[in-house]
Design a protein around this motif. Sequence first.
Motif, mmCIF file in Angstrom:
data_model
loop_
_atom_site.group_PDB
_atom_site.id
_atom_site.type_symbol
_atom_site.label_atom_id
_atom_site.label_comp_id
_atom_site.label_asym_id
_atom_site.label_seq_id
_atom_site.Cartn_x
_atom_site.Cartn_y
_atom_site.Cartn_z
ATOM 1 N N GLN A 255 2.972 -3.346 -0.234
ATOM 2 C CA GLN A 255 2.243 -4.337 -1.031
ATOM 3 C C GLN A 255 3.194 -5.277 -1.756
ATOM 4 O O GLN A 255 2.952 -6.494 -1.826
ATOM 5 C CB GLN A 255 1.328 -3.619 -2.024
ATOM 6 C CG GLN A 255 0.157 -2.903 -1.371
ATOM 7 C CD GLN A 255 -0.628 -2.045 -2.348
ATOM 8 O OE1 GLN A 255 -0.214 -1.850 -3.495
ATOM 9 N NE2 GLN A 255 -1.764 -1.543 -1.915
ATOM 10 N N GLN A 256 4.286 -4.714 -2.300
ATOM 11 C CA GLN A 256 5.276 -5.554 -2.969
ATOM 12 C C GLN A 256 5.918 -6.537 -1.992
ATOM 13 O O GLN A 256 6.143 -7.706 -2.314
ATOM 14 C CB GLN A 256 6.345 -4.681 -3.627
ATOM 15 C CG GLN A 256 5.831 -3.856 -4.800
ATOM 16 C CD GLN A 256 6.873 -2.866 -5.290
ATOM 17 O OE1 GLN A 256 7.997 -2.834 -4.820
ATOM 18 N NE2 GLN A 256 6.479 -2.027 -6.253
ATOM 19 N N SER A 257 6.191 -6.052 -0.790
ATOM 20 C CA SER A 257 6.782 -6.911 0.231
ATOM 21 C C SER A 257 5.822 -8.033 0.615
ATOM 22 O O SER A 257 6.228 -9.191 0.772
ATOM 23 C CB SER A 257 7.141 -6.081 1.461
ATOM 24 O OG SER A 257 7.630 -6.898 2.501
ATOM 25 N N GLN A 258 4.537 -7.701 0.755
ATOM 26 C CA GLN A 258 3.536 -8.721 1.083
ATOM 27 C C GLN A 258 3.426 -9.748 -0.031
ATOM 28 O O GLN A 258 3.309 -10.952 0.236
ATOM 29 C CB GLN A 258 2.180 -8.057 1.333
ATOM 30 C CG GLN A 258 2.121 -7.240 2.608
ATOM 31 C CD GLN A 258 0.823 -6.479 2.756
ATOM 32 O OE1 GLN A 258 -0.032 -6.514 1.865
ATOM 33 N NE2 GLN A 258 0.668 -5.788 3.860
ATOM 34 N N ALA A 259 3.467 -9.269 -1.283
ATOM 35 C CA ALA A 259 3.377 -10.192 -2.415
ATOM 36 C C ALA A 259 4.584 -11.127 -2.452
ATOM 37 O O ALA A 259 4.445 -12.340 -2.686
ATOM 38 C CB ALA A 259 3.272 -9.403 -3.720
ATOM 39 N N THR A 260 5.772 -10.563 -2.213
ATOM 40 C CA THR A 260 6.992 -11.386 -2.204
ATOM 41 C C THR A 260 6.951 -12.411 -1.079
ATOM 42 O O THR A 260 7.318 -13.576 -1.266
ATOM 43 C CB THR A 260 8.231 -10.489 -2.048
ATOM 44 O OG1 THR A 260 8.272 -9.545 -3.120
ATOM 45 C CG2 THR A 260 9.500 -11.320 -2.053
ATOM 46 N N THR A 261 6.492 -11.981 0.090
ATOM 47 C CA THR A 261 6.371 -12.890 1.226
ATOM 48 C C THR A 261 5.387 -14.014 0.929
ATOM 49 O O THR A 261 5.636 -15.184 1.255
ATOM 50 C CB THR A 261 5.922 -12.121 2.484
ATOM 51 O OG1 THR A 261 6.875 -11.094 2.775
ATOM 52 C CG2 THR A 261 5.801 -13.053 3.684
ATOM 53 N N ALA A 262 4.285 -13.648 0.296
ATOM 54 C CA ALA A 262 3.279 -14.660 -0.050
ATOM 55 C C ALA A 262 3.842 -15.671 -1.044
ATOM 56 O O ALA A 262 3.600 -16.884 -0.928
ATOM 57 C CB ALA A 262 2.036 -13.985 -0.617
#
Length: 292
Positions: A255-262
Amino acid sequence: MIESFFTPYESLPFHAQKVVVLAPHPDDEVLGCGGTLAQLSQQDDIQITVVILSQGEQQGPHPEARLEESRRAQAILGYSQLCAEALPDGAMATNTPLLEETITQYLAEYQPDLVFCPSIWEMHRDHRAVAEATLKVLSALSQASTAEAHLTQVAMYEVGRPLSCNRLVDITATLELKQSAIAQFQSQLAVQAYDRQVLGLNQFRSYTLPLNVMAAEAFHTVALPDIEAFLSQYHPDQVSEALYQANRRCHQLAQQSQATTAQLEALLHSRSWRWTSPLRTFLYKCRKVRKK
């Protein structure tokens, strides 16, 4: 011989009067011990109750359709009774009190001398949860002063992961019945080739048995008085807790990775990023000149 320390070198069929089979989802009862259930069903004066603990709604289709597949398999294998519960599919580990209460009720009602459940080595969280809950309930019965003498042993079966077996049952004579029963689960076979995979496992389990044995089902059996010692040796609850925590951490990192990517995507597509592009290009060229 040292080989028999790892796996049995002979087939030992089960004999019982009252049997309860605990299956986390519709099809586990057949994949894990369908050949053995067909054998037991042929014994005189035996009562077999299969309990489907969830309706398998996480892997569709409609729950009633999956239960109907189990009913058709029941007719083929020949056991007497199938009961269906509606515990949350995929979340049994987070509903442990309800799971233990349900198992306790069935054991009290049917008073089996043989209980089948998934193994503690299974990889599916529901399978592990049912195994742990079953062992915990039976351990409490074995320690109680009024512990029922008829509860003699639990036999853990394998579905998604091979277990450390101490009992093999030759299912050559009932292999075709098991194949026919598995074929009833068309909703699941459309997702995964469980028939090919499980029957391959059953064929492999004949490795240490005589040449005429075409397939076998493997179990890890524990007598009622030995369950507490078994739990203290393998600590399945601690292993599962470590797995659950690791799984949660993986989800958090994802989830953190997805948030950073977003956030990065939003930055790269922002107006300010486009407007400052010439300035970044100019600074990049200045750095190259300085290095020269």
